[in-house]
Motif scaffolding. Structure first.
Motif, PDB file in Angstrom:
ATOM      1  N   ASN A   1       0.827  -1.198   0.000  1.00 39.14           N
ATOM      2  CA  ASN A   1       0.000   0.000   0.000  1.00 39.14           C
ATOM      3  C   ASN A   1       0.870   1.259   0.000  1.00 39.14           C
ATOM      4  O   ASN A   1       0.596   2.215  -0.721  1.00 39.14           O
ATOM      5  N   VAL A   2       1.932   1.247   0.807  1.00 36.26           N
ATOM      6  CA  VAL A   2       2.836   2.404   0.877  1.00 36.26           C
ATOM      7  C   VAL A   2       3.541   2.603  -0.459  1.00 36.26           C
ATOM      8  O   VAL A   2       3.691   3.733  -0.934  1.00 36.26           O
ATOM      9  N   VAL A   3       3.952   1.517  -1.087  1.00 40.22           N
ATOM     10  CA  VAL A   3       4.618   1.605  -2.389  1.00 40.22           C
ATOM     11  C   VAL A   3       3.678   2.216  -3.425  1.00 40.22           C
ATOM     12  O   VAL A   3       4.081   3.079  -4.211  1.00 40.22           O
ATOM     13  N   LEU A   4       2.426   1.798  -3.412  1.00 42.37           N
ATOM     14  CA  LEU A   4       1.447   2.362  -4.345  1.00 42.37           C
ATOM     15  C   LEU A   4       1.224   3.850  -4.093  1.00 42.37           C
ATOM     16  O   LEU A   4       1.083   4.630  -5.034  1.00 42.37           O
ATOM     17  N   TRP A   5       1.208   4.257  -2.823  1.00 42.02           N
ATOM     18  CA  TRP A   5       1.067   5.680  -2.512  1.00 42.02           C
ATOM     19  C   TRP A   5       2.272   6.472  -3.024  1.00 42.02           C
ATOM     20  O   TRP A   5       2.118   7.570  -3.560  1.00 42.02           O
ATOM     21  N   ILE A   6       3.461   5.915  -2.849  1.00 39.84           N
ATOM     22  CA  ILE A   6       4.675   6.600  -3.312  1.00 39.84           C
ATOM     23  C   ILE A   6       4.666   6.726  -4.825  1.00 39.84           C
ATOM     24  O   ILE A   6       4.949   7.802  -5.378  1.00 39.84           O
ATOM     25  N   ILE A   7       4.340   5.637  -5.512  1.00 41.19           N
ATOM     26  CA  ILE A   7       4.288   5.680  -6.979  1.00 41.19           C
ATOM     27  C   ILE A   7       3.226   6.682  -7.439  1.00 41.19           C
ATOM     28  O   ILE A   7       3.471   7.473  -8.351  1.00 41.19           O
ATOM     29  N   ALA A   8       2.063   6.658  -6.807  1.00 40.31           N
ATOM     30  CA  ALA A   8       0.999   7.589  -7.188  1.00 40.31           C
ATOM     31  C   ALA A   8       1.427   9.034  -6.959  1.00 40.31           C
ATOM     32  O   ALA A   8       1.146   9.908  -7.788  1.00 40.31           O
TER      33      ALA A   8
ATOM     34  N   VAL B   1       0.905  -0.083 -12.888  1.00 37.53           N
ATOM     35  CA  VAL B   1       1.087  -0.680 -11.556  1.00 37.53           C
ATOM     36  C   VAL B   1       0.067  -0.113 -10.580  1.00 37.53           C
ATOM     37  O   VAL B   1      -0.565  -0.854  -9.821  1.00 37.53           O
ATOM     38  N   VAL B   2      -0.118   1.208 -10.603  1.00 36.33           N
ATOM     39  CA  VAL B   2      -1.103   1.822  -9.701  1.00 36.33           C
ATOM     40  C   VAL B   2      -2.513   1.350 -10.057  1.00 36.33           C
ATOM     41  O   VAL B   2      -3.299   1.002  -9.175  1.00 36.33           O
ATOM     42  N   ALA B   3      -2.832   1.306 -11.338  1.00 31.58           N
ATOM     43  CA  ALA B   3      -4.165   0.844 -11.747  1.00 31.58           C
ATOM     44  C   ALA B   3      -4.393  -0.594 -11.296  1.00 31.58           C
ATOM     45  O   ALA B   3      -5.452  -0.915 -10.734  1.00 31.58           O
ATOM     46  N   TRP B   4      -3.417  -1.465 -11.517  1.00 31.41           N
ATOM     47  CA  TRP B   4      -3.541  -2.856 -11.102  1.00 31.41           C
ATOM     48  C   TRP B   4      -3.721  -2.965  -9.591  1.00 31.41           C
ATOM     49  O   TRP B   4      -4.616  -3.664  -9.106  1.00 31.41           O
ATOM     50  N   GLY B   5      -2.870  -2.253  -8.842  1.00 34.26           N
ATOM     51  CA  GLY B   5      -2.929  -2.355  -7.381  1.00 34.26           C
ATOM     52  C   GLY B   5      -4.216  -1.827  -6.803  1.00 34.26           C
ATOM     53  O   GLY B   5      -4.794  -2.412  -5.895  1.00 34.26           O
ATOM     54  N   ARG B   6      -4.699  -0.714  -7.342  1.00 32.34           N
ATOM     55  CA  ARG B   6      -5.896  -0.094  -6.770  1.00 32.34           C
ATOM     56  C   ARG B   6      -7.191  -0.708  -7.286  1.00 32.34           C
ATOM     57  O   ARG B   6      -8.207  -0.640  -6.611  1.00 32.34           O
TER      58      ARG B   6
END
Length: 124
Positions: free
Chosen positions: A2-9, A113-118
Motif C-alpha cells: 500500500n505504501v509503495v502504491l502511494w509513493i508511486i501515485a 502498476v497503480v491501476a492494477w494495485g488499486r
C-alpha cells in the motif's frame, strides 16, 4: 505494498502535474523550442487538451483517496494516464524518437502498476 502504491501515485501525480501545467501555460512555439518536437504534429488546442488531461489525471491519483470521496477514481485516473502514455509512446516511435519514448514508457508502466494495485488486491 500500500505504501509503495502511494509513493508511486505521488511521483506520478507530481510528474503529470508538472508536465500538464507546462503544456497548459506555455504556447506551442515555446514548447517546440524547448525540445518538445512532437508538438509540431499537434494543434495548440490538442496540446492544451493533453495538458488538461494530465493535470486532471494527477489530481485523480491523489485527491479521491485522500478525501475518501469516490476512491475508485484513483485506478480510473491511473488507467486513463496509462492510455495517454500509450499514445505518447506511439507518437515518439512514429517520429523516430526512440529515446524520447523511454520516459513515456516508464510512466506507462508505473501508471499500470497503480491501476492494477488499486483495482485489485490493494483497493481502498
Amino acid at each position: 505494498m500500500n505504501v509503495v502504491l502511494w509513493i508511486i501515485a505521488a511521483l506520478l501525480a507530481a510528474a503529470f502535474l508538472g508536465a500538464g501545467a507546462m503544456k497548459l501555460i506555455q504556447p506551442k512555439e515555446k514548447l517546440a523550442a524547448s525540445g518538445l518536437a512532437w508538438t509540431e504534429d499537434f494543434t495548440a488546442g490538442q496540446i492544451k487538451t493533453i495538458g488538461a488531461l494530465e493535470v486532471l489525471g494527477a489530481i485523480g491519483l491523489i485527491l479521491p483517496a485522500v478525501l475518501d470521496v469516490l476512491p475508485i477514481l484513483v485506478p480510473v485516473a491511473a488507467a486513463g494516464l496509462a492510455v495517454t502514455m500509450i499514445g505518447a509512446v506511439v507518437v515518439h516511435v512514429r517520429r523516430g524518437e526512440g529515446p524520447g519514448a523511454v520516459p513515456a514508457a516508464v510512466l506507462l508502466v508505473l501508471s499500470l502498476v497503480v491501476a492494477w494495485g488499486r483495482f485489485g488486491p490493494y483497493a481502498f
